[in-house]
Design an enzyme around this catalytic site. Structure first.
Site, short mmCIF file in Angstrom:
data_model
loop_
_atom_site.label_atom_id
_atom_site.label_comp_id
_atom_site.label_asym_id
_atom_site.label_seq_id
_atom_site.Cartn_x
_atom_site.Cartn_y
_atom_site.Cartn_z
N LYS A 126 0.86 -1.18 0.00
CA LYS A 126 0.00 0.00 0.00
C LYS A 126 0.89 1.22 0.00
O LYS A 126 2.06 1.15 0.42
CB LYS A 126 -0.89 0.00 1.25
CG LYS A 126 -2.14 0.84 1.10
CD LYS A 126 -3.25 0.14 0.34
CE LYS A 126 -4.41 1.07 0.12
NZ LYS A 126 -5.57 0.36 -0.46
N ASP A 166 -7.01 4.47 -4.45
CA ASP A 166 -7.69 4.30 -3.17
C ASP A 166 -8.31 5.67 -2.90
O ASP A 166 -8.53 6.45 -3.85
CB ASP A 166 -6.69 3.88 -2.07
CG ASP A 166 -7.38 3.44 -0.77
OD1 ASP A 166 -7.83 2.30 -0.70
OD2 ASP A 166 -7.48 4.26 0.16
#
Ligand code: NDP
Length: 451
Positions: A126, A166
C-alpha cells in the site's frame, strides 16, 4: 498461544510507536488465527507471526511540487511493500491529509490477506501521501502526481509492484502517474491499474469494488435463503466504492437510501438519485450539499451535527448497512442503533470501517458480517484481471470482466465460509477470511525459506 500473540503485539508496539490503526488490524488478524496456530505448530516453528507483521520494505520520501502561486510545497510519500510470498506487490495509493505510516501499514497488512483470498498470484502493499487533493486545481494535482512518481518509479514495475487507486486517487490521478512513469522509464507497461480504457485499462475496474461488495453480500444472504430483493440499504461514502455499491444495489432490486461525504450525510427515503450523485461527486467533485439543493425531498445532515465519531447513516432503519467511506466509521453506538433497528447484515465496502467493539456487539446480536478484506476484494481482483489483459495484450468486454468478478466473489465467499466451518466457527467470515488468507501466504513463506 495467547501469550505468543501478546508478545508479537508488544514487540510491534515497541518497534513502531504511535501506529494505532496498524495495531488494530494486526490484533484482529492474529487473534482470529488461534484455531489454526493451535492445530499446526509449523507456523510457530518458522516464526511466521514475527515475520508476517513486518513489511519487507518501507519507503518514505519527500515530494516537492509547485503550487499555482509558484511556491514549492512539500508532502511525504509512502510505499510499504509488505509481503511478496505469493506474487508481485499489489495495493492502492491513498492521497488524504490523514495519511501516515501507521495508516499505510494497516492497509498494506490487510492487503496481504485480501489478495491471497482472491486466489490470484498477488502480494500485499500500500502507499500514498498526506497530500490533500481537495481544493487543488487540476494542474496542481498533475504536478503533485508527477513529483510523487519521480521517486516512486524507482521502486515499482509490472513484475515487481503494481499500485492502483484508493481514497483520493481515481482515474485522473492514475493517468498523471502513468504518464510520468512512462516518461521517466521509456516503458509503456502495466505498472498501474485503474487506467483509462483507451490506454490499457480494464472494463469494469471502476465499478469493481462496489459491485463486488454487493455480490459478496448477496452470497451471504443466499446462504441463509435470503436475497437483496426489496431490502432497504444504508451506504456511507460517496466515492468510487459507494457510488458503484449503490448502482449494483439498484440492479439487484434493493433500495439504497443514504450516502455521505466528509461534510455530511444524505437520507433520501425514496432512494438515492444515482445520476445526480455521479454528476456531483464523480464528475464535478462537489459536496453533497449540492445534492440536497437539487433533491429537496431528501434530508441532509452535516456531520458536525453528530457527536464525534458517530455517523448519521447508521441511525436510519435498514436491512443492510454498507460502510464504504473510511476506517473506524461505524462504532459501538452505531452498532447498537443498527441492531435496535433490525439490521441483518453489515457488509464492509471500506477497509476496517467497523471498530472492534462494534464488531463484537454485532456478533453477539447475530448480525451477519461481511469483513472488508473479503467483501471489498472485487477492486484488487479486477486490477489483477487488468494486469492479465495487459500481459496478453487482450481486451475483454465489460460482461466478461463482470462475470469473472462475480465468480471470484463467489469463490471468496465459499473459501471464507468453508474455512470457518473447518475451524469450528461456521459462518464467522472474519475468522474464515483471515485464516484462509494467512494459511496461503504463510505456507508460501515456509516453502521459500528464510528470505
Ligand atoms: P474515494 O476517495 O473515491 O471516496 C471516499 C469517500 O469517503 C468520499 O465520499 C469521502 O468524502 C468519504 N470520506 C473519506 N473520509 C471520510 C471521513 N473521515 N468521514 C466521512 N467521509 C469520508 O475512495 P474510495 O471509494 O475508493 O474508498 C473508500 C473506502 O474503500 C476506503 O476505505 C478504501 O480503502 C476502500 N477500498 C477502495 C477500493 C477501490 O478500488 N477504490 C478497493 C478496496 C477498498 P469526500 O468526498 O468529502 O472526500
Amino acid at each position: 498461544m495467547e501469550t505468543h500473540i501478546k508478545k508479537v503485539l508488544n514487540n510491534i508496539e515497541e518497534c513502531s510507536p504511535g501506529q494505532e490503526e496498524f495495531y488494530q488490524a494486526v490484533h484482529e488478524v492474529l487473534y482470529s488465527l488461534v484455531p489454526l496456530l493451535e492445530e499446526d505448530e509449523k507456523y510457530d516453528i518458522h516464526n511466521i507471526l514475527e515475520r508476517i507483521t513486518v513489511p519487507e520494505r518501507t519507503i518514505i520520501f519527500r515530494v516537492n511540487w509547485i503550487d499555482d502561486n509558484g511556491k514549492i510545497q512539500t508532502n511525504l510519500g509512502y510505499r510499504v511493500q509488505f509481503n511478496s510470498a505469493i506474487g508481485p506487490y499489489k495495493g492502492g495509493l491513498r492521497f488524504h491529509p490523514s495519511v501516515n505510516l501507521g495508516i499505510i501499514k494497516f492497509l498494506g497488512f490487510e492487503q496481504i490477506f485480501k489478495n491471497a483470498l482472491t486466489g490470484l498470484q498477488i502480494g500485499g502493499a500500500k502507499g500514498g501521501s498526506n497530500f490533500d487533493p481537495k481544493g487543488k486545481s487540476d494542474n496542481e494535482i498533475m504536478r503533485f502526481c508527477q513529483a510523487l512518481m519521480s521517486e516512486l518509479y524507482k521502486h515499482i514495475g509490472e513484475r515487481n509492484d503494481v499500485p492502483a487507486g484508493d481514497i483520493g486517487v481515481g482515474a485522473r490521478e492514475i493517468g498523471y502517474l502513468f504518464g510520468q512513469y512512462k516518461k521517466l522509464t521509456g516503458e509503456f507497461e502495466g505498472v498501474l491499474t485503474g487506467k483509462a480504457i483507451n490506454w490499457g485499462g480494464s472494463h469494469a475496474r471502476k465499478e469493481a469494488t462496489g459491485y463486488g461488495s454487493v455480490y459478496f453480500a448477496d452470497n451471504i444472504l443466499n446462504k441463509y435463503d435470503k436475497s437483496l430483493e426489496g431490502k432497504i440499504c444504508t451506504v456511507s461514502g460517496s466515492g468510487n466504492v459507494a457510488i458503484y455499491t449503490i448502482e449494483k444495489l439498484y440492479d439487484m432490486g434493493a433500495l439504497p437510501v443514504t450516502c455521505s461525504d466528509s461534510k455530511g450525510t444524505i437520507y433520501h427515503e425514496k432512494g438515492i438519485d444515482l445520476n445526480s450523485l455521479k454528476a456531483i461527486k464523480e464528475i464535478n467533485h462537489q459536496s453533497l450539499e449540492v445534492y440536497a439543493q437539487v433533491n429537496p425531498d431528501c434530508i441532509y445532515t452535516p456531520l458536525s451535527h453528530y457527536p464525534e465519531g458517530r455517523h448519521m447513516a447508521w441511525d436510519i432503519p435498514c436491512d443492510i448497512a454498507f460502510p464504504s467511506a473510511t476506517e473506524n466509521e461505524l462504532n459501538l453506538e452505531d452498532a447498537k442503533r443498527l441492531v435496535a433497528n433490525g439490521c441483518m447484515l453489515v457488509n464492509e465496502g471500506a477497509n476496517m470501517p467497523t471498530t472492534p467493539e462494534a464488531m463484537a456487539y454485532l456478533k453477539e446480536n447475530n448480525v451477519f458480517f461481511g469483513p472488508g478484506k473479503a467483501a471489498n476484494a472485487g477492486g484488487v481482483t479486477t486490477s489483477q484481471l487488468e494486469m492479465s489483459q495487459n500481459a496478453s495484450m487482450a481486451k475483454w468486454t465489460f460482461e466478461e470482466v463482470d462475470d469473472k468478478l462475480r465468480q471470484i466473489m463467489r469463490n471468496i465467499f465459499n473459501t471464507a465460509y468453508e474455512t470457518s466451518k473447518e475451524f469450528g466457527c461456521e459462518g464467522d467470515l472474519i475468522a474464515g477470511a483471515n485464516i484462509a488468507g494467512f494459511r496461503k501466504v504463510a505456507d508460501s513463506m515456509i516453502d521459500q525459506g528464510s528470505v
